[in-house]
Design a protein around this motif. Structure first.
Motif, short mmCIF file in Angstrom:
data_model
loop_
_atom_site.label_atom_id
_atom_site.label_comp_id
_atom_site.label_asym_id
_atom_site.label_seq_id
_atom_site.Cartn_x
_atom_site.Cartn_y
_atom_site.Cartn_z
N GLN B 67 0.75 -1.55 0.21
CA GLN B 67 0.01 -0.34 0.32
C GLN B 67 0.88 1.34 -0.02
N GLU B 68 2.00 1.61 0.91
CA GLU B 68 2.66 2.39 0.97
C GLU B 68 3.99 2.07 -0.56
N LEU B 69 4.06 1.43 -0.57
CA LEU B 69 4.39 1.55 -2.15
C LEU B 69 3.49 2.63 -3.51
N ALA B 70 1.93 1.86 -3.03
CA ALA B 70 1.14 2.14 -4.17
C ALA B 70 0.46 3.64 -4.07
N ASN B 71 1.26 4.24 -3.12
CA ASN B 71 0.60 5.69 -2.72
C ASN B 71 2.02 6.12 -3.42
N LEU B 72 3.35 6.20 -3.31
CA LEU B 72 4.42 6.87 -3.48
C LEU B 72 4.26 6.48 -4.79
N LEU B 73 3.95 5.42 -5.70
CA LEU B 73 4.66 5.75 -7.23
C LEU B 73 3.47 6.62 -7.45
N GLU B 74 2.69 6.65 -7.36
CA GLU B 74 1.63 7.83 -7.73
C GLU B 74 1.95 9.01 -8.79
N ASP B 75 2.91 9.97 -7.74
CA ASP B 75 3.39 10.72 -8.78
C ASP B 75 4.90 10.11 -9.42
N PHE B 76 5.29 9.03 -9.41
CA PHE B 76 6.57 8.76 -10.01
C PHE B 76 6.11 9.03 -12.21
N GLU B 77 7.46 9.51 -12.38
CA GLU B 77 7.59 9.39 -13.96
C GLU B 77 7.53 7.92 -14.66
N SER B 78 6.94 7.88 -15.46
CA SER B 78 6.51 6.91 -16.15
C SER B 78 7.95 6.34 -15.94
N ASP B 79 9.41 6.74 -16.03
CA ASP B 79 10.47 5.85 -16.57
C ASP B 79 10.92 5.36 -14.85
N ASP B 80 10.93 6.64 -14.51
CA ASP B 80 11.39 6.06 -12.33
C ASP B 80 10.15 4.94 -12.26
N LEU B 81 9.59 4.69 -12.96
CA LEU B 81 8.21 4.08 -11.72
C LEU B 81 8.50 2.53 -12.54
#
Lengths: 432, 432
Positions: B67-81
């Motif tokens: 869950q924490e990862l999912a929240n964290l990843l929301e703001d990532f740009e696709s390449d960093d993701l």
């Protein structure tokens, strides 16, 4: 055959960009290189030269006379111009300056006043500046009066009437702003301009860390001098990285891959000469133990193992340190921790491989003493290697000696000497 | 003491950019690193992670739940993701995907479908596209409806109604154009879009060669998929260059400078293990000549000189080849020329240093035979080193083995074996 040559010339000048032509020249052996260069259109020569590496460009430049050089240089951006002029002998520079008109000469002289490896040497003077009090709409109309904007213009630089740096106006932000807003309302002021004397490596770090495309350069009075663009910074990053790799083999990062035989022979001889000296140093250590070796020939068989294991362990520590120092991760505060970690990790591996090598040796020669001696010598050599590998690059840097160039030689000489000394010394003690 | 900690937290979150924080964490030993990480504001964590190197990020990520990862990843740009997800175990990725909403999940799944080291893995999907038939004035009004434009937007991408790539519209050119002109009249069409499957190293070459800030990425049907920006390309350049340097010492380019003792010990042990094997190979060659050595102990003293001179000469050739191959200068057409040049240059130096070493040896041991033997052995070992140094990296590359990793070990084993074999073999012949 001249038909084929004409065809090559057509492809070269019609189908390839100046950077492609430069790459093609750099990838060609000398004879083809000269031939291809002759086929390059006169008008393209200047641009092609800008994309070439220093070593190769110097070769071509030596064939131009002062007048030709002056014509060539007229279209150069200031940073490329500085780069190129610094490769010429002073007398030639003077001749070139004499054939130039007043305005060009002033530009060149200013550019030459900054050392090549500083922000000043990297910058261009082609900035587009605006005042803070005008409206975005006025800026847009002002820009439209230009025929083109300088390449890599991602922002305009906001300056005072006395040319002092105030802030930057990113073009993308301007495009989404209310045209009635003033530059002051839209601009970015939390950007630190780059001091003209900052080293190029530090400039590169700033660009990498803040994802910059261009950055303003100022003098000590905060007056705008020019700007640095990412394309030139990428070259710095590439060269810095190449430098570590090439230096560790005693090569120059600008080394022409296709340098002719005699040039290559001469340059390599220096490094081989250094190695003759260090090799005789190690040999003289072995020479101290001739009697012991005569008594137990197995020592001669095994001694390179001790030396090379120390060399490998030390090189790993050294390489990690050189990389860490290059990217600015190693500080005085962390040296003690690193030394500790390297010592422990290498000592652990030392014990592990001492056991392995010692067992193999006892099986091979059926001699317990030699197994004990090689185990002790390995632990000694590996731990010394870890300490030298950690502290040597820092010491060399403090002495202003390039760690990537001198580090490897000194380290390997040390691990050879310590390896032979500990192994043969211990053997002399145990077999006496 | 909690007062000091609060002060550090304030400096960390108030005064430093996310990239500065990442650099600070990377430059800290493990204990301080964990402490500092705890002080980083929750909202900054995602951005800080984006600037971290893979090895270190993986450590921190392992402490997050799905869950924490999912929240964290929301703001990532696709390449960093993509970069980040590729470091997680498959089960965790699935969990993370399950907690995401439909739109985010689709974006992530698409990104994960491209290999990390291709254009697809480098690209972002945040493109601003326009149609060719509208006027510049309409484009400017359309842009003004955005609150911000994506970072590093130096041009808009011109696409057809079916999203096929047509050309790019550089923003700087748009700003100096007549607002009544159409996009088609102003746009650039001689730019080749990047195929999604192109390797990241080739992408970097294109960016360097054409001084790009961003470039469009298309699928095999010329449909626009996203764009690559220079900041990510700079990371590729840095990693590629670091790779050659670090691999030659058997290290990974992502290696954490401050990895803890046990992790370091384990990783280094592999390389030392390889070296034990090669060192015993060289030792066994010496073992073949025990009798000769017993007879002439000076051979044991001098044999490391022959081996090390060959190693130095070979390493220079190898490093030059690896650099040349990395920057795409070495082709099949030029291998023969390079082999020839390396052979001649090394043979010339071989003869030169054979004379030097042989003279020194004769003075040292007062024995003409040993001088002759070492001279011949040096010439043999250096010329073999030049041939192996040239052809080995090309052969390894053809076998899909990393030349920077395996090249050095194989080369040095060769120069040790050939050095000992030629020197001791010739000695056995001459002294028999």
């Amino acid at each position: 055959d001249s038909g084929a040559l004409k065809q090559v010339a057509r492809i070269l000048n019609g189908g390839l960009s100046p950077s492609d032509i430069a790459h093609l020249l750099e990838s060609s052996p000398p004879r083809q290189r000269v031939l291809l260069w002759k086929l390059v259109d006169k008008q393209l020569e200047g641009e092609v030269l800008q994309y070439m590496s220093d070593d190769i460009r110097a070769d071509f430049l030596s064939e131009f006379n002062a007048q030709e050089l002056a014509n060539l240089l007229e279209d150069f951006e200031s940073d490329d111009l500085a780069d190129l002029l610094q490769q010429l002998p002073d007398t030639v520079i003077q001749e070139v300056l004499d054939t130039m008109d007043e305005q060009d000469r002033q530009r060149v002289e200013e550019v030459l006043s900054y050392p090549e490896d500083t922000a000043g040497g990297l910058m261009n003077t082609d900035t587009v500046t605006v005042r803070p009090d005008i409206s975005i709409d006025v800026v847009l109309r002002y820009l439209r009066r230009h025929r083109t904007l300088p390449p890599m213009t991602d922002s305009l630089i906001v300056v005072s009437r006395r040319d002092e740096f105030i802030g930057v106006l990113p073009i993308t932000r301007m495009l989404v702003s209310n045209p009635a807003a003033t530059v002051r309302e839209v601009m970015d002021t939390d950007i630190e301009p780059i001091p003209v004397s900052l080293s190029d490596t530090k400039v590169a770090t700033l660009f990498e860390r803040y994802d910059l495309i261009s950055a303003p350069v100022v003098d000590e009075n905060n007056r705008l001098l020019g700007r640095i663009t990412i394309d030139d910074v990428v070259d710095v990053i590439r060269e810095d990285a190449d430098h570590s790799l090439m230096s560790m083999a005693g090569l120059d990062e600008d080394e022409d891959t296709f340098a002719p035989v005699l040039k290559t022979t001469r340059r390599r001889a220096v490094w081989l000469g250094v190695n003759v000296f260090t090799a005789f140093t190690s040999a003289s250590v072995i020479g101290m133990f001739e009697e012991t070796i005569q008594q137990v020939v197995a020592l001669a068989v095994l001694m390179p193992i001790v030396a090379s294991m120390g060399g490998i362990a030390g090189s790993q520590t050294l390489t990690l340190m050189i990389r860490g120092m290059a990217v600015g991760q190693v500080s005085n505060a962390s040296v003690r921790w690193l030394l500790n970690r390297e010592f422990l990790a290498t000592a652990l591996n030392g014990v592990l491989f001492a056991l392995v090598v010692s067992a193999a040796t006892m099986v091979w020669f059926g001699d317990k003493t030699i197994g004990l001696v090689i185990a002790l010598a390995l632990v000694i050599n590996l731990t010394v290697a870890s300490v030298v590998g950690t502290l040597l690059p820092l010491t060399l840097k403090r002495l202003k000696i390039d760690p990537a160039l001198a580090g490897g030689v000194i380290l390997l000489t040390t691990t050879d000497v310590v390896g032979f000394l500990s192994f043969l010394g211990l053997a002399t003690y145990f077999y006496a």
